[in-house]
Design a protein around this motif. Sequence first.
Motif: not given
Length: 387
Positions: A34-35, A37, A47, A64, A66, A97-98, A296, A308
């Motif tokens: 999970t990103v 942003t 992403v 992935v 986002a 995660d990111v 990041y 990640a």
Amino acid sequence: MKLMTLRTLLAGAAGLALAAGLSAAPLKAETVLTVLTAGDQNMVDYVNEYLAPKFEAQNPGVKVRAAGTGPGDGGSQKIYEKLSAEAAAGAAKWDVDVAVIHQKMAGQMVQEKMLSAYVGDVKTGTLASRDSARNALGTDVTGYVLPMFHSQIALAYNPDLVKAPPKTYAELAEWVKANPKAFGYNGIKGGMSGVGFVTGWTAANIGDAARLEKGPYDAAMKPAIEKALSGLKEFNKSVTLTPGNAGTLDMLNRGEIAMGPVWVDMFYSWQADGRLNPAMKLQLIGPGMPGQPMYYAVPAKAANQEAARKFIELATSPEVQADGIVKRFNWYPGIDATYVQPKLDAQTWAKLFTDVKPDELASKGKPFPLSGYFTDIMEAYERTVAN
């Protein structure tokens, strides 16, 4: 992240991920990275549509996803609030995660021990050497962040009207005297390119610019800031105030002004779209003009720490920085440009670095001042320049 964990995240209708449009469809992958942003929708699209397929192809079984939290520091604030809530609840693993965040929040999250010191564990960790990889508006973030990209402010000018563009703020002031109303900018209320120009002016005239950038904050600097801005009121009498960054480019393109500060990526994007005369050029004046990176980061209790790190390693590789960051967005790379150049065709490299050379970007690409000094500069501008 296991399936049930992500479902729990999505089930909260008020949660960030669902609000930002994450798919509610069942996920079959064993691991979901999970990103979250901050930034505009193009960051999320980048992403999901570009990075995710590459990463998933290299890592079978990993998906992935986002989600965006909005532009500006407010978007980073939402990421902070989500992670802070999970920490307060005592969650053993966090659902992000990111994180892609701005400088201000990165510094705060490092100070509050909310991020993982992952940079030493990724192969690309040594490829970013600019100050912004270690210092986020006065906070030491060494080891906790890698820049995704850099945005930079520079002077755009019409070479038919400006044969010898100024190289410093001092030369610019002389040029404006000789060419009244030919320089345009948007003050401090029309967008960050104008704000950046003003903070750059302050740094150029204060005599101790390093303190503005690296701190510590000292309220006793306020008189020096006011003095540094004293000449800007007279300067403004000979300039044209524009309605914003886009307004500066519009007026430059129409010949109503000959020069003005703009975001470099917007300058090139307008040229690529045919909205700006391709003959227009850029100049990064000394001692420097500000820019800002996006970072990041890996939350301290991210459920998928190893995935990640691998994801960020891919995202900060010279190949992805060249194709994804430079060619797609006209952003300056987050890692050092010298690593990116071999991965770019000559035409793309020439477009991005013909006017502003990599060594100029390294020496004159400055950060915005610390938040305390930033506030002081804006308040001093209102008192001494705008009135």
